[in-house]
Motif scaffolding. Structure first.
Motif, mmCIF file in Angstrom:
data_model
loop_
_atom_site.group_PDB
_atom_site.id
_atom_site.type_symbol
_atom_site.label_atom_id
_atom_site.label_comp_id
_atom_site.label_asym_id
_atom_site.label_seq_id
_atom_site.Cartn_x
_atom_site.Cartn_y
_atom_site.Cartn_z
ATOM 1 N N LEU A 1 6.484 51.059 14.430
ATOM 2 C CA LEU A 1 5.331 50.327 14.543
ATOM 3 C C LEU A 1 5.652 49.135 15.097
ATOM 4 O O LEU A 1 4.897 48.686 16.105
ATOM 5 C CB LEU A 1 4.586 49.792 13.287
ATOM 6 C CG LEU A 1 3.895 50.831 12.207
ATOM 7 C CD1 LEU A 1 3.367 50.240 11.164
ATOM 8 C CD2 LEU A 1 2.649 51.553 13.295
ATOM 9 N N ASP B 1 7.134 43.448 11.546
ATOM 10 C CA ASP B 1 7.624 44.727 11.288
ATOM 11 C C ASP B 1 9.282 44.839 11.647
ATOM 12 O O ASP B 1 9.773 45.591 11.014
ATOM 13 C CB ASP B 1 6.999 45.659 12.630
ATOM 14 C CG ASP B 1 5.481 45.906 12.093
ATOM 15 O OD1 ASP B 1 5.082 45.891 10.961
ATOM 16 O OD2 ASP B 1 4.576 46.178 13.090
ATOM 17 N N ILE C 1 -3.186 51.933 16.793
ATOM 18 C CA ILE C 1 -3.388 50.508 17.193
ATOM 19 C C ILE C 1 -3.395 50.143 18.633
ATOM 20 O O ILE C 1 -4.454 49.431 18.858
ATOM 21 C CB ILE C 1 -2.009 49.893 16.783
ATOM 22 C CG1 ILE C 1 -1.805 49.709 15.247
ATOM 23 C CG2 ILE C 1 -1.837 48.504 17.197
ATOM 24 C CD1 ILE C 1 -0.749 49.270 14.540
ATOM 25 N N HIS D 1 3.833 48.038 19.523
ATOM 26 C CA HIS D 1 3.240 46.865 19.927
ATOM 27 C C HIS D 1 3.458 46.344 21.276
ATOM 28 O O HIS D 1 2.961 45.606 21.745
ATOM 29 C CB HIS D 1 3.617 45.605 18.831
ATOM 30 C CG HIS D 1 2.773 45.730 17.583
ATOM 31 N ND1 HIS D 1 3.035 46.587 16.677
ATOM 32 C CD2 HIS D 1 1.855 45.161 17.137
ATOM 33 C CE1 HIS D 1 2.556 46.632 15.517
ATOM 34 N NE2 HIS D 1 1.596 45.433 15.879
ATOM 35 N N HIS E 1 -3.343 47.628 10.533
ATOM 36 C CA HIS E 1 -1.712 47.651 10.747
ATOM 37 C C HIS E 1 -1.154 47.738 9.350
ATOM 38 O O HIS E 1 -0.142 48.362 8.800
ATOM 39 C CB HIS E 1 -1.304 46.228 11.062
ATOM 40 C CG HIS E 1 0.110 46.024 11.369
ATOM 41 N ND1 HIS E 1 1.031 45.460 9.940
ATOM 42 C CD2 HIS E 1 1.200 46.294 12.146
ATOM 43 C CE1 HIS E 1 2.125 45.319 10.367
ATOM 44 N NE2 HIS E 1 2.462 45.880 11.698
ATOM 45 N N TYR F 1 -7.583 44.601 13.236
ATOM 46 C CA TYR F 1 -6.347 45.084 13.543
ATOM 47 C C TYR F 1 -5.385 44.596 12.267
ATOM 48 O O TYR F 1 -4.363 45.399 12.004
ATOM 49 C CB TYR F 1 -5.738 44.265 14.837
ATOM 50 C CG TYR F 1 -4.430 44.275 14.959
ATOM 51 C CD1 TYR F 1 -3.392 45.075 15.008
ATOM 52 C CD2 TYR F 1 -3.607 42.808 14.768
ATOM 53 C CE1 TYR F 1 -2.181 45.127 15.250
ATOM 54 C CE2 TYR F 1 -2.198 42.681 14.849
ATOM 55 C CZ TYR F 1 -1.566 43.780 15.124
ATOM 56 O OH TYR F 1 -0.166 43.633 15.308
#
Length: 370
Positions: free
Chosen positions: A283, A326, A170, A287, A248, A244
Motif C-alpha cells: 500500500l 504505511d 485507491i 501511493h 485506506h 480516502y
C-alpha cells in the motif's frame, strides 16, 4: 527554454536506446503457483535419503523420488479441485521457476519429461507414514495434508496480491474524483451550468458543502506544534480526503486469511507480523504515482479537471502522510517478524534493510517538517 529542456531530455532518452517496458506486478495467487508451492512445502518437510553441500537446496528439485512425489501431489490436487490437464501443465513452468533458485537441472525438461517422471514415480508410489526417514522412493501424501498446505499458501499469496488490488482501488478513487471534477469543469463552457446552478438543491450543496471551508479561509496555512502543517480544505475536499482515509483504513485492516495450522510460519504472531508487513508495504508503494502526479505545479490534471493547485497540494500531503504511516507499519511489522524468525541480526546488515531505514527517516522529515 522549458520546451528545449523537454525535447532535449526526450532526445537523450532516445539516444540511450532504452527499450525496456515497465515491469508487471507479479501476482502470486495463481492456481498453478499455489499448487506447486503447496506440494513443494509438503515434501520439503520430509526426510529423504538425500544430502547436499549447497547452502540452500531443495530435494524436490534435485532428488528424483522427491520430484516424482511432488508431481503426483500436484496431479492429485488438480483432479480433486476439478482443474484440467492444462492447469497441471502450467505447474511445470512454476516448478522450473522455483527450482531455478537451487539448480538448473530442470530448466531443459519438456512437458513429456515431466509426464514421464510422474508415470515412473506412480509405479513405485507408497503411502507416506509419519516418522519415516531416509526415504528412497516416491511417496503419496494424504488428501487432508495436501489441502491444508494449499489453504496455507493460498492465504499467504492472496494477502500479498490483494494489497496490489487495494492500491489500485485507491488510485482509481482519485481518478474518479478527477473525472467528476472534469465533467463539472466542462459544464463551465455549456449553458447547462446556468440552469444547473439555479436548482435549489445545487445551491444548497454549494453553499453548505462544496464551497465553505472546514473552518477559517480556504487554503489558509495551519501548523500544529510546528510539526503537522498543511492547508485548510473546503468541506468537499475534506469529504474526499475522509473517503480516502476510510478506504485506506479498511484496506489495511481487513481481509487477512490466516493459517490455523501454522504450516508456513511457526506461530500465529509470525503470520500477523508478515501479513501486515506485506500489506502495508504494498500500500505504501501504491501511493507513489499519485504523490508524484499531484506534486507538480501546472500539471495537466489542473487543466482537465479545473481543480486548483492548492487542492492538489492538500491531496499530495495527505497521501504522503498515509504513505509514511504505511511505511512505518511495514518497517515495524517486518522488524517484529525478523525478531520472531530469529533473523534480526542478519537482516539489519542487508543493504535493502539499511536503505529502507534511511528512506523512512527521510520521508519522515519531509512529512513533518516540509
Amino acid at each position: 527554454m522549458h520546451w528545449a529542456s523537454v525535447f532535449g531530455a526526450i532526445w537523450l532518452f532516445h539516444l540511450s536506446g532504452a527499450r525496456a517496458s515497465p515491469a508487471r506486478t507479479k501476482m502470486y495467487g495463481k492456481v498453478p503457483l499455489v499448487l506447486t508451492d503447496a506440494c513443494m512445502g509438503v515434501f520439503g518437510d520430509v526426510t529423504w535419503e538425500y544430502t547436499s553441500d549447497a547452502l540452500y537446496a531443495s530435494p524436490v528439485c534435485t532428488y528424483e523420488p522427491a520430484l516424482q512425489s511432488m508431481l503426483y501431489c500436484i496431479f492429485e490436487s488438480v483432479k480433486e479441485k476439478g482443474y484440467s490437464n492444462k492447469t497441471f501443465e502450467k505447474t511445470f513452468a512454476a516448478i522450473k521457476e522455483d527450482c531455478s533458485y537451487y539448480t538448473d537441472a530442470l530448466q531443459n525438461m519438456t512437458n513429456t519429461d515431466f509426464y514421464s517422471a510422474l508415470h515412473n514415480g506412480t509405479k513405485h508410489m507408497m503411502q507416506y507414514v509419519e516418522g519415516n526417514a531416509n526415504l528412497t522412493y516416491p511417496i503419496e501424501m494424504d488428501a487432508q495434508t495436501r489441502e491444508n498446505y494449499y489453504y496455507s499458501y493460498h492465504g499467504f499469496y492472496a494477502n500479498y496480491d490483494i494489497g496490489h488490488t487495494y492500491g489500485g482501488v485507491i488510485c482509481a478513487y482519485f481518478v474518479g474524483v478527477m473525472i467528476l471534477a472534469g465533467i463539472f469543469h466542462y459544464m463551465n463552457y455549456t449553458p447547462f451550468k446556468t440552469a444547473l446552478f439555479k436548482q435549489r438543491l445545487v445551491r444548497y450543496a454549494r453553499g453548505y458543502l462544496t464551497l465553505p471551508t472546514i473552518w477559517g479561509k480556504h487554503a489558509s496555512h495551519f501548523s500544529s506544534l510546528k510539526v503537522l502543517t498543511g492547508y485548510l480544505p473546503t468541506r468537499f475536499e475534506g469529504i474526499i480526503i475522509l473517503g480516502y482515509l476510510v478506504l485506506h483504513t479498511v484496506f489495511l485492516a481487513y481481509g487477512y486469511q490466516y493459517d490455523p495450522y501454522n504450516l508456513i510460519f511457526s506461530s500465529r504472531r509470525e503470520q500477523v507480523a508478515r501479513y501486515v508487513a506485506d500489506r502495508s508495504g504494498v500500500l505504501a508503494f501504491a501511493h507513489f504515482p499519485l504523490i508524484a502526479l499531484f506534486a507538480g505545479r501546472n500539471n495537466f490534471l489542473e487543466f482537465i479537471s479545473g481543480v486548483k493547485y492548492t487542492s492538489f497540494i492538500m491531496f499530495h500531503k495527505w497521501l504522503g502522510r498515509m504513505m509514511f504511516l504505511d511505511a512505518t507499519i511495514h518497517g515495524a511489522a517486518y522488524t517484529s517478524y525478523a525478531v520472531f524468525y530469529r533473523d534480526w541480526q542478519a537482516s539489519k546488515e542487508e543493504t535493502y534493510w539499511q536503505f529502507g531505514v534511511a528512506a523512512l527517516c527521510l520521508v519522515g522529515v519531509m512529512v513533518f517538517f516540509l
